[in-house]
Design a protein around this motif. Structure first.
Motif, short mmCIF file in Angstrom:
data_model
loop_
_atom_site.label_atom_id
_atom_site.label_comp_id
_atom_site.label_asym_id
_atom_site.label_seq_id
_atom_site.Cartn_x
_atom_site.Cartn_y
_atom_site.Cartn_z
N HIS A 1 0.81 -1.21 0.00
CA HIS A 1 0.00 0.00 0.00
C HIS A 1 0.85 1.28 0.00
O HIS A 1 0.50 2.26 0.64
N PHE A 2 1.96 1.24 -0.76
CA PHE A 2 2.81 2.41 -0.88
C PHE A 2 2.50 3.14 -2.18
O PHE A 2 1.90 2.58 -3.11
N PHE A 3 2.95 4.39 -2.24
CA PHE A 3 2.65 5.23 -3.38
C PHE A 3 3.93 5.85 -3.96
O PHE A 3 5.01 5.74 -3.38
N ASP A 4 3.72 6.51 -5.05
CA ASP A 4 4.78 7.31 -5.67
C ASP A 4 4.14 8.64 -6.05
O ASP A 4 2.94 8.85 -5.85
N GLY A 5 4.92 9.53 -6.62
CA GLY A 5 4.37 10.78 -7.10
C GLY A 5 3.94 10.66 -8.55
O GLY A 5 4.02 9.61 -9.17
N GLY A 6 3.47 11.77 -9.11
CA GLY A 6 3.14 11.81 -10.52
C GLY A 6 1.90 11.00 -10.87
O GLY A 6 1.07 10.65 -10.03
N ALA B 1 -3.43 10.77 0.28
CA ALA B 1 -2.99 9.51 0.91
C ALA B 1 -2.97 9.64 2.43
O ALA B 1 -3.38 8.73 3.16
N ALA B 2 -2.51 10.77 2.95
CA ALA B 2 -2.46 10.97 4.41
C ALA B 2 -3.86 11.03 5.00
O ALA B 2 -4.11 10.52 6.10
N ILE B 3 -4.80 11.63 4.28
CA ILE B 3 -6.17 11.79 4.80
C ILE B 3 -6.93 10.47 4.77
O ILE B 3 -7.56 10.07 5.77
N TYR B 4 -6.87 9.75 3.67
CA TYR B 4 -7.71 8.58 3.50
C TYR B 4 -7.02 7.29 3.93
O TYR B 4 -7.70 6.27 4.12
N LEU B 5 -5.72 7.29 4.05
CA LEU B 5 -5.02 6.08 4.50
C LEU B 5 -4.36 6.34 5.85
O LEU B 5 -4.98 6.14 6.88
N SER B 6 -3.11 6.81 5.81
CA SER B 6 -2.46 7.16 7.08
C SER B 6 -1.29 8.08 6.80
O SER B 6 -0.71 8.06 5.70
N ILE B 7 -0.94 8.87 7.79
CA ILE B 7 0.20 9.77 7.65
C ILE B 7 1.48 8.98 7.45
O ILE B 7 2.36 9.35 6.66
N GLU B 8 1.61 7.85 8.15
CA GLU B 8 2.82 7.02 8.02
C GLU B 8 2.99 6.53 6.59
O GLU B 8 4.09 6.58 6.03
N ALA C 1 1.78 7.93 3.91
CA ALA C 1 2.11 9.09 3.08
C ALA C 1 3.59 9.45 3.21
O ALA C 1 4.26 9.76 2.22
N LEU C 2 4.12 9.41 4.44
CA LEU C 2 5.53 9.75 4.66
C LEU C 2 6.46 8.74 3.99
O LEU C 2 7.46 9.12 3.37
N TYR C 3 6.15 7.46 4.12
CA TYR C 3 6.97 6.45 3.44
C TYR C 3 6.87 6.60 1.92
O TYR C 3 7.85 6.38 1.19
N SER C 4 5.69 6.98 1.45
CA SER C 4 5.51 7.17 0.01
C SER C 4 6.32 8.36 -0.50
O SER C 4 6.83 8.34 -1.62
N ILE C 5 6.43 9.40 0.32
CA ILE C 5 7.28 10.53 -0.03
C ILE C 5 8.72 10.08 -0.17
O ILE C 5 9.44 10.49 -1.09
N LEU C 6 9.16 9.20 0.73
CA LEU C 6 10.52 8.65 0.62
C LEU C 6 10.67 7.84 -0.66
O LEU C 6 11.72 7.90 -1.33
N THR C 7 9.63 7.09 -1.01
CA THR C 7 9.66 6.33 -2.27
C THR C 7 9.81 7.26 -3.47
O THR C 7 10.62 7.02 -4.37
N TYR C 8 9.03 8.33 -3.45
CA TYR C 8 9.08 9.29 -4.55
C TYR C 8 10.46 9.95 -4.63
O TYR C 8 11.02 10.11 -5.73
N PHE C 9 11.02 10.32 -3.48
CA PHE C 9 12.33 10.96 -3.48
C PHE C 9 13.38 10.02 -4.05
O PHE C 9 14.22 10.42 -4.87
#
Length: 498
Positions: A244-249, A373-380, A382-390
């Protein structure tokens, strides 16, 4: 517009005798292989000299000098092609006294003849007139016909290897040539510009990779796309989606829709990219749009039919390596000249309608994605997904050689005139030219020459085409690129075909 005709020339009796004498010498003595420097060329130059002399309101004495120089300027070909201007002067010195020309006049006539040498620069009005008359055809509709004759002549003397080399020389000569006199500029410059366009188009057709070269270029791009899709598919199915991780774009939007509504990710990625591919058709190029559509569909098929078992549940490893493999895939596809994520096309499309930079637009889109993602799933998550995007963005930068949205490119080449023309007219880029010197090699430090140093700014989608363009024109050109964080003004926002 054709060259002026000799029948329009009205000569005095003495000049008529001299004219007939020289023309008879050329008709009888010129070799048959001189298809360009034949007697008709001399007739045309004399007629053009008459035209420009009258337009410039020369005195009778000046008119006589430049007319006589035009008549004799190619008589040296009677003896051979090497240093024919010097030989023309020797022939003029031998014959002109017989027609009552004094020594001062003969010397002046020889100076005018020597101004027609390729490397010479005219020093006065008479020399400018003969230079313009000698190359009158460059601005006329007879240009193609005259060039064919010159090509045949040079091919016979082994000065050319093939048509490609000839087109290259033509374009370079046309770009560096200029008319000097006002009547020539007003009458011939527009025609010359049209001829430059025609030669430019012919040159492009010749330099396009064909046969084996084109096959291997396309094969290389296909391999990049396939490897990139496999890497991205592994990142999505093996690491990001199961956890359940994400990326940007656009990929991040597709993952978010898949997570919230459980839609099939393969279909979502394709459908989410289709509008951006259509935009890319107009904003970037047709070729870019076709290749991107192929890559996106291939990614969808990879997600549908290739199963990857979950690798790990460690969130840090998933963030880092999921982003790394996704970035590797996106970077490889980008090196093939297309994309599996239309975020940059969306940013370029939005750029034309806002005052924001590309970086700001991409950042705003990603903030919205991670916010949802932070609103509907979890802040954690979303933060891990930001790391994925970076991580993915850093790997993309590494794969495409550290390129940011804009890259400054400096080019040093002995064929700078052609490169400048192609950058402006093929890529639609603005350029800046610095005057410099090239050479200073080890063991040859004393050898150098003046050159134009070309600087331009391109996007990452244009860099590969620019490098290809420069290599086609001059394989020995020195090219280096540097990162530009932001760029404003000029033509940097006007993205042309890839």
């Amino acid at each position: 517009m054709n060259a002026p005709v000799v029948e329009n020339i009205h000569l005095s009796h003495d000049r008529k005798l001299l004219y007939n004498h020289v023309i008879a010498m050329l008709e009888k003595g010129l070799p048959h292989y001189l298809t360009y420097h034949d007697v008709n060329h001399t007739r045309e130059v004399v007629a053009a000299t008459e035209e420009f002399s009258k337009a410039e309101s020369l005195s009778d004495d000046e008119h006589l000098l430049v007319w006589t120089a035009a008549l004799f300027h190619d008589t040296g070909f009677l003896k051979g092609q090497q240093d024919h201007e010097e030989e023309s002067c020797r022939i003029a010195r031998r014959h002109l006294p017989e027609y009552a020309y004094n020594a001062e006049q003969v010397n002046e006539i020889c100076d005018i003849i020597m101004a027609t040498k390729a490397e010479a620069k005219p020093q006065n009005k008479l020399q400018e007139i003969i230079c313009d008359a000698d190359l009158y055809y460059l601005g006329t509709s007879a240009y193609a016909e005259r060039c064919d004759k010159l090509y045949t002549e040079l091919k016979h003397s082994m000065q050319l290897k093939n048509k490609k080399q000839w087109l290259h020389k033509q374009l370079n000569f046309l770009l560096t040539h200029k008319y000097y006199t006002k009547p020539a500029i007003e009458k011939l410059n527009d025609g010359k510009r049209k001829n430059i366009e025609d030669v430019h188009l012919a040159n492009r057709k010749v330099v396009q990779p064909t046969g084996t070269v084109a096959f291997y270029n396309n094969l290389r791009d296909l391999i990049y796309v396939v490897l990139g899709v496999i890497s991205a598919g592994f990142a999505l199915k093996g690491l990001l989606v199961p956890n359940h991780f994400f990326d940007g774009g656009v990929t991040g939007i597709s993952l978010l829709l898949h997570e919230l509504y459980h839609w099939n990710l393969a279909y979502v990625i394709i459908l989410a990219n289709v509008p951006l591919i259509i935009a890319g058709y107009f904003v970037v190029s047709k070729k870019f749009a076709y290749k991107t559509f192929f890559a996106v569909v291939l990614l969808g098929l990879c997600l549908l039919f290739i199963n990857h078992p979950p690798i790990t549940s460690d969130k840090l490893l998933i963030s880092i390596f999921g982003g790394a493999f996704l970035g590797l895939g996106a970077g490889l596809v980008m090196r093939a000249g297309c994309s599996i994520d239309g975020i940059e096309v969306l940013a370029l499309f939005t750029l034309k309608r806002t005052s924001f930079t590309i970086s700001e637009i991409i950042l705003a889109i990603n903030v919205m994605i991670f916010g949802v993602a932070a609103i509907y799933l979890s802040i954690e998550t979303a933060l891990y997904s930001i790391l994925t995007y970076f991580t993915a963005s850093r790997v993309i930068d590494y794969v495409v050689e550290g390129l940011e949205a804009y890259t400054g490119v400096t080019i040093i080449s002995g064929e700078s005139d052609i490169i400048k023309y192609r950058l402006v007219n093929e890529l639609g880029k603005g350029i800046t030219v610095y005057k410099g010197e090239r050479g200073f090699l080890p063991g040859k430090f004393e050898i150098s020459s003046e050159c134009d140093i070309i600087f331009t700014v391109v996007t990452r989608l244009e860099l590969r085409r620019l490098e290809k363009l420069v290599h086609e024109t001059d394989p020995k050109a020195f090219v280096f690129a540097s990162t530009i964080k932001e760029a404003h003004g000029g033509l940097v926002k006007h993205l042309h075909s890839y």
